[in-house]
Design a protein around this motif. Structure first.
Motif, short mmCIF file in Angstrom:
data_model
loop_
_atom_site.label_atom_id
_atom_site.label_comp_id
_atom_site.label_asym_id
_atom_site.label_seq_id
_atom_site.Cartn_x
_atom_site.Cartn_y
_atom_site.Cartn_z
N CYS A 279 0.83 -1.21 0.00
CA CYS A 279 0.00 0.00 0.00
C CYS A 279 0.86 1.26 0.00
O CYS A 279 0.54 2.24 -0.70
N GLU A 280 1.94 1.26 0.78
CA GLU A 280 2.79 2.45 0.84
C GLU A 280 3.51 2.70 -0.48
O GLU A 280 3.59 3.84 -0.95
N MET A 281 4.05 1.65 -1.09
CA MET A 281 4.73 1.82 -2.37
C MET A 281 3.76 2.32 -3.43
O MET A 281 4.10 3.18 -4.25
N GLY A 291 -6.92 2.94 0.87
CA GLY A 291 -8.33 3.28 0.97
C GLY A 291 -9.24 2.38 0.16
O GLY A 291 -10.46 2.53 0.21
N TYR A 292 -8.68 1.44 -0.57
CA TYR A 292 -9.47 0.60 -1.47
C TYR A 292 -10.50 -0.21 -0.69
O TYR A 292 -10.24 -0.70 0.41
N ASP A 293 -11.66 -0.36 -1.26
CA ASP A 293 -12.76 -1.15 -0.70
C ASP A 293 -13.11 -0.67 0.71
O ASP A 293 -13.14 -1.44 1.67
N HIS A 355 -0.08 6.43 8.43
CA HIS A 355 -0.89 6.71 7.25
C HIS A 355 -2.32 7.04 7.65
O HIS A 355 -2.87 8.07 7.24
N TYR A 356 -2.93 6.15 8.41
CA TYR A 356 -4.35 6.33 8.69
C TYR A 356 -4.63 7.46 9.66
O TYR A 356 -5.65 8.14 9.53
N GLN A 427 -10.63 6.65 -1.08
CA GLN A 427 -11.84 5.92 -1.38
C GLN A 427 -12.51 5.49 -0.11
O GLN A 427 -11.89 5.32 0.92
N GLY A 428 -13.80 5.24 -0.18
CA GLY A 428 -14.51 4.63 0.93
C GLY A 428 -14.96 5.64 1.95
O GLY A 428 -14.48 6.76 2.03
N GLY A 429 -15.90 5.22 2.76
CA GLY A 429 -16.44 6.09 3.79
C GLY A 429 -15.75 5.87 5.12
O GLY A 429 -14.73 5.23 5.22
#
Length: 481
Positions: A279-281, A291-293, A355-356, A427-429
């Motif tokens: 994810c980071e790369m 953020g996917y899905d 990240h989050y 992406q995503g809520g």
């Protein structure tokens, strides 16, 4: 048991160019030709400049993270490489893969130390190590474990090389050929046919090592089609390492069940660390897999963090088929989360938590507690002498601690092809496990996060005296990964 099956074919590999894996690893055509940012794997130029400035200013916890780096024996400018023409893991003569991972970690640590301190001797050492290996290594062989070696050490090699790609003495083209012709073909092959096994035979981390290697190869070699194959597999791959198979259930409390928690703690931590690396790369090239899905990875990482800290987590019985296609077959069912040792840690949490909570401003209480407990994170050589201690490049406290910056809430690079990024925007809520904390400091993203991050300064995030929970016998599969 597939240890030796297909060794010759796997070692020979397949080409990385057009036409490889056109069914299972279909490439979004609209992304072809987009430019890449360099350095742009785990660390961008902004990241490197931040580390250097923070250490120079004596800022915590960067100084503690840098001290962890400089104390590591691999981070010394006197390190000398011991390149091999053929690396064996799991079988072969001799089993010499430890030489490779020690040298790669030395190259990475010296390169990182150079960027923080400005001491050119460390850059020269990193270059000398990488040039020595690119001038000699021709194949990775062994049992099925050769796929692990290619995936793990391939993406690590690319990350070390990315940090010195502009050095005047670095043999960039030769390093790119090693990625294209030695490491990536094995990883690409594994994602296509899983060593001749049924697709669920291998646990998620096998796929994730391969995804990491393919993605790193694509970025390092400026090959958009290769990057797109890795991204597509992360999202929709048939194997257990794609995000919806690694995290098959999202519970009402917002935690995403990590399927490998039914196996054992060490491999679940490895899988989370690898998915975070992917994810980071990707993020550093404008592709938002974090953020996917609906931020599925956040939910899975929170689950593993809570469980590893000694918390109770639900687990849905999971039966997976095993065996070789056209050969022996069987199945295996995991019915509950395995027991854990709350003292077990890997240097995986700082990157994901920052990240989050910092980039996205979300609350991630279990992640922050795990990150605080592990701080300051070390790297290869700090977590034991065996290969598991070298599965992550580490040093996340130094490399990934960041200030809250609303401008950093989207990927830093936007590829021209929307298909490659899953959308170059978040992406995503927002779910129960990811509540807004916009504009606030990490330690203020929720009372639970305050407790978690305070542990980095010596305040325990988890009550002392946690009992060692029940242990399950490890389910061994193909060399332990």
């Amino acid at each position: 048991m597939l240890k030796a099956a297909g060794t010759a074919a796997g070692a020979a590999g397949v080409g990385v160019g057009a036409g490889v894996g056109t069914t299972a690893l279909a490439s979004p055509a609209s992304a072809a030709g987009s430019a890449f940012a360099h350095p742009g794997l785990l660390h961008t130029r902004t990241d490197l400049d931040r580390m250097a400035a923070k250490v120079k200013a004596g800022a915590r916890p960067y100084t503690a993270g840098f001290a962890k780096l400089t104390a590591n024996r691999h981070a010394q400018s006197g390190w000398r490489a011991n390149p091999q023409a053929t690396v064996y893991r799991g079988a072969g003569s001799p089993q010499n893969y430890a030489v490779l991972y020690n040298d790669i970690h030395a190259a990475y640590q010296n390169a990182l130390r150079y960027h923080v301190s400005g001491e050119t001797a460390h850059a020269d050492t990193a270059v000398a190590i990488l040039n020595a290996w690119s001038g000699k290594l021709t194949s990775v062989q062994g049992s099925a474990d050769r796929f692990l070696a290619a995936g793990l050490y391939g993406h690590q090699f690319a990350n070390a090389a990315e940090l010195v790609r502009d050095h005047g003495d670095f043999e960039l083209g030769r390093a790119q050929e090693v990625m294209r012709n030695v490491f990536c073909p094995l990883s690409d092959s594994f994602l296509r046919d899983h060593n001749g096994a049924v697709v669920t035979n291998y646990w998620p981390n096998w796929d994730l090592t391969a995804i990491a290697c393919v993605l790193a190869t694509g970025v390092f070699c400026d090959d958009r089609a290769v990057v797109d194959r890795a991204v597509e597999y992360f999202k929709h791959g048939d194997g257990m390492g794609s995000v919806q198979h690694a995290i098959p259930v999202v519970h009402e409390d917002g935690l995403g069940e990590w399927v490998e928690a039914g196996r054992d703690q060490g491999h679940a931590l490895l899988g989370v660390g690898l998915m975070g690396t992917v994810c980071e790369m990707a993020w550093n090239q404008g592709i938002d897999l974090y953020g996917y899905d609906d931020s599925r990875f956040l939910k899975g990482a929170q689950y593993v963090a809570k469980w590893s800290l000694g918390g109770d987590v639900p687990y849905t019985a999971n039966t997976r088929k095993k065996g070789a296609i056209g050969g022996w077959s069987g199945s295996e069912t995991a019915t509950e989360a395995a027991g854990v040792d709350p003292a077990m840690t890997r240097p995986i949490w700082a990157m994901i938590a920052n990240h989050y909570t910092k980039r996205r401003g979300l609350s991630a209480s279990y992640l922050t507690r795990a990150a605080a407990k592990a701080a300051p994170e070390g790297g290869g050589g700090d977590y034991g002498p065996n290969s598991g201690g070298y599965d992550q490049l580490g040093f996340g406290t130094l490399a990934f601690t960041r200030d809250r910056d609303p401008a950093d809430a989207t990927p830093s690079v936007r590829p021209s092809g929307a298909a490659s990024g899953g959308g170059a925007r978040p992406q995503g809520g927002v779910s129960a496990s990811a509540s807004p904390a916009a504009g606030r400091d990490l330690a203020a993203t929720g009372s639970e996060d305050l407790v978690g991050w305070a542990a980095a300064a010596g305040v325990s995030a988890v009550a002392g005296g946690l009992l060692l929970l029940r242990r399950r016998d490890r389910v061994r599969r193909g060399g332990g990964e």
